[in-house]
Each structure stands twice: as C-alpha cells, then as structure tokens.
Design an enzyme around this catalytic site. Sequence first.
Site, PDB file in Angstrom:
ATOM      1  N   LYS A 123      44.544  42.447  34.322  1.00  0.00           N
ATOM      2  CA  LYS A 123      44.223  41.783  35.234  1.00  0.00           C
ATOM      3  C   LYS A 123      45.439  41.659  36.321  1.00  0.00           C
ATOM      4  O   LYS A 123      45.273  41.468  37.333  1.00  0.00           O
ATOM      5  CB  LYS A 123      43.890  40.161  35.283  1.00  0.00           C
ATOM      6  CG  LYS A 123      44.690  39.527  34.020  1.00  0.00           C
ATOM      7  CD  LYS A 123      44.039  38.062  33.615  1.00  0.00           C
ATOM      8  CE  LYS A 123      44.923  37.159  32.769  1.00  0.00           C
ATOM      9  NZ  LYS A 123      45.051  37.949  31.309  1.00  0.00           N
ATOM     10  N   ASN A 146      47.937  33.415  38.439  1.00  0.00           N
ATOM     11  CA  ASN A 146      48.718  33.602  37.171  1.00  0.00           C
ATOM     12  C   ASN A 146      49.819  34.579  37.209  1.00  0.00           C
ATOM     13  O   ASN A 146      50.551  34.716  36.286  1.00  0.00           O
ATOM     14  CB  ASN A 146      47.628  34.099  35.991  1.00  0.00           C
ATOM     15  CG  ASN A 146      47.971  33.858  34.638  1.00  0.00           C
ATOM     16  OD1 ASN A 146      48.760  32.710  34.253  1.00  0.00           O
ATOM     17  ND2 ASN A 146      47.943  34.897  34.088  1.00  0.00           N
ATOM     18  N   HIS A 191      44.531  34.365  22.419  1.00  0.00           N
ATOM     19  CA  HIS A 191      44.534  32.893  22.540  1.00  0.00           C
ATOM     20  C   HIS A 191      43.888  31.769  21.707  1.00  0.00           C
ATOM     21  O   HIS A 191      43.134  31.000  21.995  1.00  0.00           O
ATOM     22  CB  HIS A 191      44.416  32.192  23.938  1.00  0.00           C
ATOM     23  CG  HIS A 191      45.231  32.822  24.889  1.00  0.00           C
ATOM     24  ND1 HIS A 191      46.620  32.684  25.012  1.00  0.00           N
ATOM     25  CD2 HIS A 191      45.094  33.536  26.025  1.00  0.00           C
ATOM     26  CE1 HIS A 191      47.239  33.343  26.039  1.00  0.00           C
ATOM     27  NE2 HIS A 191      46.003  34.094  26.771  1.00  0.00           N
TER      28      HIS A 191
END
Length: 443
Positions: A123, A146, A191
């Site tokens: 990303k 981010n 995660h």
Amino acid sequence: MVGLQAQQYQGKNVVIIGLGLTGLSCVQFFLTRGVVPRVMDTRAVPPGIDKLPDNVICHSGSLNDEWLLQADLIVASPGIALATKQLQLAANANKGIEIVGDIELFCREVDAPIVAITGSNGKSTVTSLVGEMAKAAGISVGVGGNIGIPALSLLNQGHSLYVLELSSFQLETTSSLQAAAATVLNISEDHMDRYPLGLEQYRAAKLRIYDNAQHCIVNAQDVLTLPTDHRLNQCTSFGLNNGDYYFDTQKRVLIAKGETVLDASEMHLTGQHNYMNALAALALADTVGIPREASIKVLKEYAGLVHRFQLVLFNNGVRWINDSKATNVGSTEAALNGLHVDGTIYLLLGGDGKSADFSPLKNYISADNYRLYCFGRDGKQLAELAPEKSVLTETMEQSLRQIAPLLKTGDMVLLSPACASLDQFKSFEQRGDIFAQLAKELG
C-alpha cells in the site's frame, strides 16, 4: 466549509488517545476550531509531548478512565484497539460517547476527491506511485494517512486531490469516507494479535474502505479483496494474466483494458508483486482522471521506496536487499514469489510475528539454495520451519556477521523478516537502516 463543520465540535469535551505526529495533528485540528482537547498516552514519555501547547493537559503512562467516561468525543490512535476494556466501557456507557479516528475527522472536512488505498502489502508503494502520477500531471495533491504526513495536516492547503494510505486500524474508526476510487490490494494474515476472530475480522476492517466508494479497484488474484455487497459492476480488476489491467507474464508487458502500455524492462521496479502494484496505481490514476501519459512517465522513472525490496549494496557479485518493511508473512511471500537467484539466498527472518502462522513460507524456502538466519522474539519458531537449513541467533547483527564470510558471487542477502521490529528496534525503518549500514561494513 470548515467554518460550518467546526460548529459540531464547539462545547464538546474532546479526549485524544495517543500523541506522536498523528496525535499532534488532532490537537492542532481542534485548537483551530476553538476546542481545547485533553490528551492521554499509555507511554510514560510520549513522542511529541514537548510540542504540546501549554494549555493542553496530557495524562501519560496509562489511560485515564475518568476522562474517557466524561468525554463527548474520543479520538483514538490507530495503535489502540477498539476492544480495549476502557474504550468498550466508554462505548457502552449509554452517554452517546462517539469514538473516531483522525481519518474520520479528515473525511468530515474534505472537499476534494480521495483515492483510498489499503491492503496487507504494497500500500505504501501504490500510494506513493499515485501521488507521483498526480504530481507529474501538475495536479495539487496531498499524500499521507498511514504513510508520511498525517491526513489532518494535509487540510487547507488547496489540494484538488488526496491520496491516502489507510490501515485496517484506521478504517475501523472511519465511517464518513466516500472515496472517488478505493482499493484493497491484497489480504493475508497480519495483526492477528488485534483480530482474535481471525482473518475474516481483519478482512471486514479492510473492506470498510469500499463503503460509499464511487469505484472499487480489486485484485483478480485474491477473492478476499472483492466487496461483499456484490457491487462487482462498479469494480475494476488488476492481476497476473487476467483482469481489466494485467501483467502478461509471457510477454512481460503491462496491459490496460486491452492496450499494451508498458514493457516491464522499461521500469526500475522489479518483481511480480511490483508489477501488480504498478497496475493497481495505474487503474486508480485512470479512474480519477490523471492523464495516462503522466502515469506511464512515473512508472518508468519510479525507483521504489526505502526499506521495500531495496538494493542497498551490490559488491563482489553479491546483492544485499533491504525489505525491512516486510512486517508480515504475506509481505515476505510477495518478496520470495518468483525470486530467481543463481547462488545462495541468505534470508533473514525474525522479530515479533504478531501471532501469525508462518507455515506459508515453507513453500518458498524449500528450494535448495535457501539458508535461513532467524533472530528476535519469534526466531526460534521461524527456525523450526526448516531446522536443517536454519541458524538461530539472538540479533540480526549476529546473523549478518555469520553470513558475511560465507558469501560468494551470485549470492543474495535478503532481509525480509515477516515480523514487526519492535521487539529489538524502534521501527522497521531503524531495522532497515542498521541492515544497510552492516551491509556496507561487511560486504
């Protein structure tokens, strides 16, 4: 527009959880709207506390339960899970306490189109590419989220387009995003310590990026990236050998809607994962009207991001590759997929695996020319993937010092750790920088 929006915060008791760059951007956001927020951070000495204005109180070292229950609006850092007991208490206190993140605040204010990008891997590269494509076309573009600059710091700068990298954590607290073009590049385990219900819970957070999006850009190779509400007529796909935008693996060219647009040999970026990233960026750019000519120019010139499969040294026929941003298994898989090396691949794995399943790596490291050097918190678990070809050390530096005397022409030293760095480093950037320094010293 901002003036009207500012009124919704007047007189509100606002609490910000988490300082750092994003927290400071939230503080500034509220101060310019005549609201003095309170800040808390679980760290004893939060980064950026020295930049906090004198009139803003900060509680550090823990969460302040009393403040949270008194709040009208809680702005939570992406680093704090919504499942945290204190946030759950606030959410369920029947006081109408709203819990949002900085991206939600941004989306309520913004008055220009947004390109929104998420995915387990790639990303940052795609966000950076689309931003460069817009700049090459002379478009005033704000790039952040981010990556790099917090989204709120991009407001009020006269941008006519925004390109945002968004994490699953940021998307959990965002409900007002209406992207002009949105993509989920890929989905693989990451995660899992934050998603106890597993991959589907993580996927659901990622897919929120499609809510109210005008166009969805999906990965033809990865069904998990498809919207679940059957809006496939609003989707454009990218892939290998199939999709609206695809990489022809035989001819090694990028094809967009039936037209050959670029030969892979003309690009600095290499590897199938990067050709996929390039196609996703091109599809997003086309969707929001960035001229194709500008996009192709960028694809020819773009050399990639630091810490993302970055060649840091080529000496005596040995390549040292810094892929420190590979903080999950899927990212390391992407680096190893289709990787051809004449000599031995010395693969450095290790760090905090965030409760991930490492077994998918077995498919790649079974080749005869792999040697694994494993370190850090989950080094032992990684070494067990292939005990006969693994060396376990405490630190990355120890691994590199053992590898250096073994190197021959045609070999590759690849740091693609499949783990977060925070067990032994401040960040993946620091881990990559130290790798690069050691490469220059030892290579």
